[in-house]
Design an enzyme around this catalytic site. Structure first.
Site, PDB file in Angstrom:
ATOM      1  N   ASP A  24      32.449  42.016  50.175  1.00  0.00           N
ATOM      2  CA  ASP A  24      33.246  43.318  50.077  1.00  0.00           C
ATOM      3  C   ASP A  24      32.513  44.304  51.199  1.00  0.00           C
ATOM      4  OD1 ASP A  24      34.883  45.466  49.003  1.00  0.00           O
ATOM      5  OD2 ASP A  24      33.223  45.993  47.693  1.00  0.00           O
TER       6      ASP A  24
ATOM      7  N   ASP B 160      31.399  44.383  44.210  1.00  0.00           N
ATOM      8  CA  ASP B 160      30.773  45.209  43.130  1.00  0.00           C
ATOM      9  C   ASP B 160      31.862  46.063  42.452  1.00  0.00           C
ATOM     10  OD1 ASP B 160      31.611  46.975  45.327  1.00  0.00           O
ATOM     11  OD2 ASP B 160      30.290  48.648  44.730  1.00  0.00           O
TER      12      ASP B 160
ATOM     13  N   ASP C 108      36.950  43.417  42.776  1.00  0.00           N
ATOM     14  CA  ASP C 108      36.379  42.408  43.230  1.00  0.00           C
ATOM     15  C   ASP C 108      36.410  41.351  42.218  1.00  0.00           C
ATOM     16  OD1 ASP C 108      35.785  43.477  45.807  1.00  0.00           O
ATOM     17  OD2 ASP C 108      34.028  44.267  44.958  1.00  0.00           O
TER      18      ASP C 108
END
Length: 644
Positions: A330, A524, A528
């Site tokens: 990410d 995080d 996600d």
């Protein structure tokens, strides 16, 4: 009864017979002769060996066999034959039955001690937490036990005291030693708004903090729970061990019977000698080392990783890591800091910052916050009088500053202001780098530019490079636009960018990448969680949301992307150690059986049941030692971190 107590009982009652065996050439015998041996061995069989017999019988009723089956059959055979031999006046082998039980238990004591040490290393963290807290309630300061602290309490911490629970500083500053939780050796500077972790040590200043998480919700409690779960989890490779044992035990029983028949029927050996060879086969083949190979390595590996700030939740992760081909990240909060910061100031830096900070002082916009923080860092202060503040929709803000009209905003302000060719070229350059450009000016003339961007973390580039050195492909998966994503990817060295992805589509992209091999995903945020779950290995940042942490198979406590490399490397080394343990344990059993069966009898090489038991115990010890050596294995990622 504990294994240790059973071993002590077995040792006490079998030791006299061991001494007799050693001193027999000099005519030393136990008082009472065979009856004394019968009494001593009976105690060992009834007390110390009972769990082996119960386990073997339970497995037999389910038409299965296990490691205890071999021990039970071997010792019962030796014990029963010795009673028959004592009645008929032949040589007895009571010491074989007693000593086999003793040595098998010795191996289990080694295992239990190793398990306890591995668990205690983590549980000691809980014992290091504060016992009480200085809480402010109703304007009064009271000291209460830790168990009585509730979320929302305001707690005072003085220098040298331990922080009671997790929380947020609301007054004061200090430096805090967080090494016991994060593994970071340098003390962390904490100020108002920063998070503090329970059980860490306050060093310099006095501060007040608000308790956010207490009891089992604290980071320390969660770390202990996760590591305990990992240490008792069942790695998929353990299924191979179970299958091998399920086949191996019946095969060994057949070999033992054949050994007896060959010696007794074909070679004409006595009943006692034939039984000794058969029992030796049963004992030497006991696959205790096979049973220890996986759990011991798993416990040591996950324990060490926890000390390094990497929490491995279960054994499944260890096996999956070995085949990972791609690591997907990410962007925001994982590769990047997660907050916009000022990266460039073009023009007169002091004048530009003074004007921008003065006009943005009352704004809560993230870009305004970035400007204010940069002004504070550069110690730039404006004493000018601000008046006639006005927001221009879609463009920015204006105000009268020292009787002149100042403005701060985006490039749409150019419709009402002028800009030099030099500044205009710089603005385009910064925009091409995917940075947000803020124009700052006075009296319709742009005097400076401020570029703002969510920048990569200091360790991101090194982490990506280390992953590439391991032959892994790196991918950024983000909802941000292509231009911004490409700019960040170029800075840190990401191989592939997948941008403009909706949160709901992240898992689908991970699944598409899995067509080319196993995928690890690092993230995080709440958005996600599906991707973390879909990936073969989900790696959650410790600063992330609880949902993301729950979804990940690995948690990085220190929020350092370099720990992704540490997690992959240590997981792979742990799994490799499991395979090494299984190989040597199995080879040991296979090589030991021919010796125990008397195949080398003519060469004078034999193995009595008690020596077979001792050898088996040391086989288990060797596997445990091999697993413990994981604590001393050098990690390239850690050497790279120290060098940095």
């Amino acid at each position: 009864m504990s294994i240790t107590k059973r071993f002590i009982i077995a040792l006490i009652f079998s030791l006299p017979m061991l001494i007799q065996m050693v001193l027999m050439p000099w005519g030393v015998m136990l008082p009472g002769g065979h009856f004394t041996q019968l009494g001593l061995t009976t105690v060992v069989m009834l007390v110390a060996a009972r769990p082996f017999l119960q386990s073997a019988w339970a497995s037999f009723k389910k038409h299965h066999s296990n490691m205890d089956t071999l021990v039970a059959i071997g010792t019962v055979t030796a014990y029963s034959y010795s009673i028959y031999a004592m009645i008929t006046g032949q040589a007895v082998f009571f010491e074989s039955a007693a000593l086999v039980v003793t040595f098998v238990l010795l191996g289990q004591v080694f295992e239990e001690r190793m398990r306890r040490n591995a668990s205690n290393a983590v549980e000691k963290l809980m014992n290091l937490q504060a016992k009480d807290a200085e809480v402010i309630r109703d304007g009064q300061t009271v000291v209460i036990p830790l168990a009585q602290v509730v979320a929302g309490d305001v707690i005072r911490v003085k220098p040298g005291q331990k922080i009671a629970v997790d929380g947020t500083i609301i007054e004061g500053t200090s430096t805090i030693d967080e090494a016991m939780v994060t593994g970071e050796s340098m003390p962390a500077v904490k100020k108002v708004g920063d998070k503090v972790i329970g059980a860490t040590m306050n060093q310099t200043g006095t501060f007040l903090f608000r308790a956010d998480k207490v009891g089992n919700d604290t980071m320390l409690a969660q770390i202990v729970a996760l590591v305990k779960k990992a240490q008792t989890s069942h790695a998929p490779i353990q299924n191979l061990t179970d299958k091998v044992s399920d086949i191996f035990v019946p095969v060994v029983l057949i070999i033992s019977i054949l050994t007896f028949m060959v010696w007794f029927s074909l070679l004409g050996a006595s009943l006692g000698v034939s039984l000794i060879f058969a029992v030796s086969v049963l004992v030497i083949a006991c696959p205790c080392a096979l049973g220890l190979a996986t759990p011991t390595a798993l416990m040591v590996g996950t324990g060490r990783s926890a000390k390094l700030g990497v929490l491995i939740k279960n054994g499944d992760v260890l096996e999956a890591v070995n085949d990972v081909k791609t690591v997907v990240f990410d962007k925001t909060g994982t590769i990047t800091v997660g907050q916009p910061v000022v990266t460039d100031i073009v023009g007169d830096q002091t004048a530009t910052l003074k004007i921008a900070a003065a006009l943005e002082a009352s704004s809560e916009h993230p870009l305004a916050t970035a400007i204010i923080k940069r002004a504070e860092a550069d110690q730039v202060q404006s004493t000018a009088q601000l008046a006639d503040f006005k927001a221009i929709e879609g463009k920015g803000v204006t105000a009268t500053l020292d009787q002149a009209t100042a403005f701060v905003g985006n490039d749409k302000l150019l419709a009402d202001a002028t800009i030099s060719a030099t500044l205009k070229a710089e603005m385009r350059r910064l925009q091409n780098e995917a940075k947000t450009v803020v124009l700052v000016g006075m009296n319709q003339q742009v005097i400076g530019l401020i570029a703002i961007q969510d920048t990569p973390k200091a360790t991101s580039q090194a982490a990506i490079q280390a992953l590439k050195e391991r032959g892994l492909k790196t991918v950024m998966l983000t909802g941000d636009n292509q231009l911004v994503a490409q700019a960040i990817a170029k800075q840190v060295g990401i191989d592939q960018v997948i941008a403009d992805v909706l949160p709901s589509d992240k898992a689908a992209h991970v699944q598409a990448l899995q067509k080319n091999g196993k995928v690890a995903f690092v993230g995080d945020g709440i958005n996600d969680a599906p991707a973390l779950t879909a990936a073969d290995v989900g790696i959650a940042m410790g600063s992330g949301t609880d949902i993301a942490i729950d979804a990940g198979g690995i948690v990085l406590v220190k929020n350092d992307l370099r720990d992704v490399v540490t997690a992959l490397e240590l997981s792979q080394k742990t799994f490799d150690r499991i395979k090494l343990n299984l190989f040597w344990a199995f080879v040991y059993n296979v090589l030991g059986i021919p010796v125990a069966a008397g195949l080398f009898y003519t060469l004078g090489i034999t193995l009595s049941p008690e020596l077979a038991g001792l050898a088996m115990a040391f086989s288990s010890l060797s596997v445990v030692t091999s697993s413990l050596l994981l604590n001393r294995t050098r990690l390239k990622s850690q050497q790279r971190t120290v060098a940095a």
